[in-house]
Design a protein around this motif. Structure first.
Motif, PDB file in Angstrom:
ATOM      1  N   LEU A  38      15.509 -57.015 -36.065  1.00 39.60           N
ATOM      2  CA  LEU A  38      15.791 -56.248 -37.519  1.00 39.60           C
ATOM      3  C   LEU A  38      16.701 -57.175 -38.419  1.00 39.60           C
ATOM      4  CD1 LEU A  38      15.885 -52.672 -36.490  1.00 39.60           C
ATOM      5  CD2 LEU A  38      14.382 -53.767 -37.824  1.00 39.60           C
ATOM      6  N   VAL A  39      17.907 -57.609 -37.485  1.00 42.60           N
ATOM      7  CA  VAL A  39      18.783 -58.537 -38.514  1.00 42.60           C
ATOM      8  C   VAL A  39      18.218 -59.678 -38.891  1.00 42.60           C
ATOM      9  CG1 VAL A  39      21.032 -59.634 -38.296  1.00 42.60           C
ATOM     10  CG2 VAL A  39      20.967 -57.496 -37.331  1.00 42.60           C
ATOM     11  N   GLY A  44      20.150 -63.671 -44.794  1.00 46.10           N
ATOM     12  CA  GLY A  44      19.941 -64.698 -45.882  1.00 46.10           C
ATOM     13  C   GLY A  44      19.141 -63.998 -47.265  1.00 46.10           C
ATOM     14  N   GLY A  45      18.963 -62.924 -47.486  1.00 47.16           N
ATOM     15  CA  GLY A  45      18.194 -62.126 -48.379  1.00 47.16           C
ATOM     16  C   GLY A  45      19.348 -61.807 -49.572  1.00 47.16           C
ATOM     17  N   GLY A  46      20.577 -61.977 -49.186  1.00 48.35           N
ATOM     18  CA  GLY A  46      21.666 -61.591 -50.064  1.00 48.35           C
ATOM     19  C   GLY A  46      22.148 -60.135 -50.389  1.00 48.35           C
ATOM     20  N   ARG A  47      21.441 -59.464 -49.481  1.00 47.68           N
ATOM     21  CA  ARG A  47      21.701 -57.786 -49.408  1.00 47.68           C
ATOM     22  C   ARG A  47      22.541 -57.490 -48.464  1.00 47.68           C
ATOM     23  NH1 ARG A  47      16.581 -54.785 -50.020  1.00 47.68           N
ATOM     24  NH2 ARG A  47      17.748 -53.020 -49.882  1.00 47.68           N
ATOM     25  N   THR A  48      22.853 -58.261 -47.244  1.00 47.98           N
ATOM     26  CA  THR A  48      23.398 -57.735 -46.078  1.00 47.98           C
ATOM     27  C   THR A  48      24.371 -59.023 -45.559  1.00 47.98           C
ATOM     28  OG1 THR A  48      21.684 -58.919 -44.573  1.00 47.98           O
ATOM     29  CG2 THR A  48      21.314 -56.587 -45.238  1.00 47.98           C
ATOM     30  N   PRO A  49      25.376 -58.899 -46.482  1.00 44.26           N
ATOM     31  CA  PRO A  49      26.490 -60.069 -46.077  1.00 44.26           C
ATOM     32  C   PRO A  49      27.027 -60.003 -44.593  1.00 44.26           C
ATOM     33  CG  PRO A  49      27.272 -58.898 -48.287  1.00 44.26           C
ATOM     34  CD  PRO A  49      25.580 -58.558 -47.631  1.00 44.26           C
ATOM     35  N   LEU A  50      27.311 -58.698 -44.224  1.00 49.93           N
ATOM     36  CA  LEU A  50      27.997 -58.440 -43.131  1.00 49.93           C
ATOM     37  C   LEU A  50      27.178 -58.637 -41.963  1.00 49.93           C
ATOM     38  CD1 LEU A  50      29.937 -54.931 -43.401  1.00 49.93           C
ATOM     39  CD2 LEU A  50      30.767 -57.067 -42.637  1.00 49.93           C
ATOM     40  N   LEU A  51      25.755 -58.160 -42.315  1.00 41.11           N
ATOM     41  CA  LEU A  51      24.762 -58.314 -40.893  1.00 41.11           C
ATOM     42  C   LEU A  51      24.499 -59.846 -41.066  1.00 41.11           C
ATOM     43  CD1 LEU A  51      22.635 -55.030 -41.311  1.00 41.11           C
ATOM     44  CD2 LEU A  51      24.211 -55.506 -39.472  1.00 41.11           C
ATOM     45  N   ASP A  52      24.562 -60.558 -41.866  1.00 39.08           N
ATOM     46  CA  ASP A  52      24.170 -61.821 -41.847  1.00 39.08           C
ATOM     47  C   ASP A  52      24.973 -62.485 -40.996  1.00 39.08           C
ATOM     48  OD1 ASP A  52      22.064 -61.597 -43.573  1.00 39.08           O
ATOM     49  OD2 ASP A  52      23.017 -62.652 -45.331  1.00 39.08           O
ATOM     50  N   ARG A  53      26.167 -61.986 -40.575  1.00 34.20           N
ATOM     51  CA  ARG A  53      27.155 -62.658 -39.696  1.00 34.20           C
ATOM     52  C   ARG A  53      27.003 -62.229 -38.386  1.00 34.20           C
ATOM     53  NH1 ARG A  53      31.679 -61.033 -43.008  1.00 34.20           N
ATOM     54  NH2 ARG A  53      32.598 -60.424 -41.010  1.00 34.20           N
ATOM     55  N   VAL A  54      25.943 -61.401 -37.976  1.00 32.65           N
ATOM     56  CA  VAL A  54      25.717 -61.017 -36.615  1.00 32.65           C
ATOM     57  C   VAL A  54      25.484 -62.277 -36.003  1.00 32.65           C
ATOM     58  CG1 VAL A  54      24.356 -59.695 -34.955  1.00 32.65           C
ATOM     59  CG2 VAL A  54      25.118 -58.424 -37.086  1.00 32.65           C
ATOM     60  N   ASP A  55      25.911 -62.565 -34.756  1.00 31.30           N
ATOM     61  CA  ASP A  55      25.691 -63.616 -33.927  1.00 31.30           C
ATOM     62  C   ASP A  55      25.210 -63.329 -32.339  1.00 31.30           C
ATOM     63  OD1 ASP A  55      25.789 -65.982 -32.292  1.00 31.30           O
ATOM     64  OD2 ASP A  55      27.831 -66.644 -32.812  1.00 31.30           O
ATOM     65  N   LEU A  77      18.099 -52.374 -43.118  1.00 31.17           N
ATOM     66  CA  LEU A  77      17.615 -52.742 -41.983  1.00 31.17           C
ATOM     67  C   LEU A  77      16.308 -51.416 -41.796  1.00 31.17           C
ATOM     68  CD1 LEU A  77      20.260 -53.114 -39.204  1.00 31.17           C
ATOM     69  CD2 LEU A  77      18.606 -54.779 -40.352  1.00 31.17           C
ATOM     70  N   ALA A  78      16.732 -50.219 -42.346  1.00 32.59           N
ATOM     71  CA  ALA A  78      15.590 -49.148 -42.276  1.00 32.59           C
ATOM     72  C   ALA A  78      14.349 -49.666 -42.975  1.00 32.59           C
ATOM     73  CB  ALA A  78      16.344 -48.059 -42.707  1.00 32.59           C
ATOM     74  N   GLU A  79      14.635 -50.160 -44.061  1.00 25.49           N
ATOM     75  CA  GLU A  79      13.519 -50.557 -45.038  1.00 25.49           C
ATOM     76  C   GLU A  79      12.550 -51.653 -44.323  1.00 25.49           C
ATOM     77  OE1 GLU A  79      15.108 -52.227 -48.483  1.00 25.49           O
ATOM     78  OE2 GLU A  79      16.229 -50.481 -49.042  1.00 25.49           O
ATOM     79  N   VAL A  80      13.025 -52.556 -43.305  1.00 22.81           N
ATOM     80  CA  VAL A  80      12.152 -53.592 -42.829  1.00 22.81           C
ATOM     81  C   VAL A  80      11.790 -52.916 -41.211  1.00 22.81           C
ATOM     82  CG1 VAL A  80      13.460 -55.433 -43.839  1.00 22.81           C
ATOM     83  CG2 VAL A  80      14.087 -54.862 -41.684  1.00 22.81           C
ATOM     84  N   PRO A  85      10.674 -47.162 -32.382  1.00 18.08           N
ATOM     85  CA  PRO A  85      11.671 -47.652 -31.575  1.00 18.08           C
ATOM     86  C   PRO A  85      12.837 -48.229 -32.521  1.00 18.08           C
ATOM     87  CG  PRO A  85       9.816 -48.249 -30.351  1.00 18.08           C
ATOM     88  CD  PRO A  85       9.453 -47.525 -31.759  1.00 18.08           C
ATOM     89  N   GLU A  86      12.285 -49.135 -33.791  1.00 18.02           N
ATOM     90  CA  GLU A  86      13.257 -49.717 -34.530  1.00 18.02           C
ATOM     91  C   GLU A  86      13.976 -48.719 -35.462  1.00 18.02           C
ATOM     92  OE1 GLU A  86      10.792 -54.018 -35.133  1.00 18.02           O
ATOM     93  OE2 GLU A  86      10.698 -52.525 -36.380  1.00 18.02           O
ATOM     94  N   LEU A  87      13.191 -47.826 -35.853  1.00 16.30           N
ATOM     95  CA  LEU A  87      13.857 -46.719 -36.920  1.00 16.30           C
ATOM     96  C   LEU A  87      14.720 -45.637 -35.999  1.00 16.30           C
ATOM     97  CD1 LEU A  87      10.598 -45.341 -39.001  1.00 16.30           C
ATOM     98  CD2 LEU A  87      12.832 -46.574 -39.731  1.00 16.30           C
ATOM     99  N   THR A  88      14.347 -45.597 -34.569  1.00 18.72           N
ATOM    100  CA  THR A  88      15.439 -44.827 -34.009  1.00 18.72           C
ATOM    101  C   THR A  88      16.868 -45.586 -33.688  1.00 18.72           C
ATOM    102  OG1 THR A  88      13.541 -43.691 -32.780  1.00 18.72           O
ATOM    103  CG2 THR A  88      15.771 -43.839 -31.511  1.00 18.72           C
ATOM    104  N   HIS A  89      16.753 -46.935 -33.437  1.00 16.13           N
ATOM    105  CA  HIS A  89      17.724 -47.788 -33.262  1.00 16.13           C
ATOM    106  C   HIS A  89      18.714 -47.849 -34.536  1.00 16.13           C
ATOM    107  CE1 HIS A  89      19.604 -50.515 -30.288  1.00 16.13           C
ATOM    108  NE2 HIS A  89      20.109 -51.276 -31.334  1.00 16.13           N
ATOM    109  N   VAL A  90      18.070 -47.830 -35.749  1.00 13.51           N
ATOM    110  CA  VAL A  90      18.934 -47.869 -36.939  1.00 13.51           C
ATOM    111  C   VAL A  90      19.587 -46.586 -36.932  1.00 13.51           C
ATOM    112  CG1 VAL A  90      18.817 -48.055 -39.397  1.00 13.51           C
ATOM    113  CG2 VAL A  90      17.367 -49.582 -37.998  1.00 13.51           C
ATOM    114  N   ARG A  91      18.975 -45.604 -36.887  1.00 12.55           N
ATOM    115  CA  ARG A  91      19.454 -44.257 -36.717  1.00 12.55           C
ATOM    116  C   ARG A  91      20.730 -44.059 -35.967  1.00 12.55           C
ATOM    117  NH1 ARG A  91      13.969 -41.844 -36.381  1.00 12.55           N
ATOM    118  NH2 ARG A  91      12.909 -42.050 -38.682  1.00 12.55           N
TER     119      ARG A  91
END
Length: 112
Positions: A38-39, A44-55, A77-80, A85-91
């Protein structure tokens, strides 16, 4: 190579004292790389500067002061998310982040 999200409680914090230790309060594992996938979709889309740094092999610390920003980025993340299982993980991650709004908590994204 998933990214676990761990909610930590800060022990020993207080006026005049340094934060001395961290105790895991809750862990959101990612054995199937759901969060990592999901990350990668939003990076790189400019909307997730914190999540962009997940390594996937490092660590990203999100203190309580940044949780409002994290919650906004989790909506991206919920939008994509494409599967249940992906929606559950985001929740689950959203619930964990909401618990971190207390000043004596922090969230860490911990790669393998």
């Amino acid at each position: 190579m998933g990214v676990e999200v761990v909610l930590y409680r800060v022990i020993g914090a207080g006026p005049g004292r340094r934060r001395t230790s961290y105790v895991p309060a809750e862990v959101l594992p990612d054995p199937d790389d759901v969060l990592l996938d999901l990350v990668r979709r939003v990076q790189g889309g400019g909307r997730t500067p914190l999540l962009d740094r997940v390594d996937p092999i490092g660590e990203l610390l999100v203190p309580a002061e940044q949780v409002v920003q994290l919650l906004a980025e989790l909506r991206c993340l919920a939008e994509v998310a494409r599967t249940t299982p992906e929606l559950t993980h985001v929740r689950r991650l959203d619930r964990l982040a909401r618990r971190c709004q207390n000043r004596d908590m922090e969230i860490r994204f911990e790669g393998d």
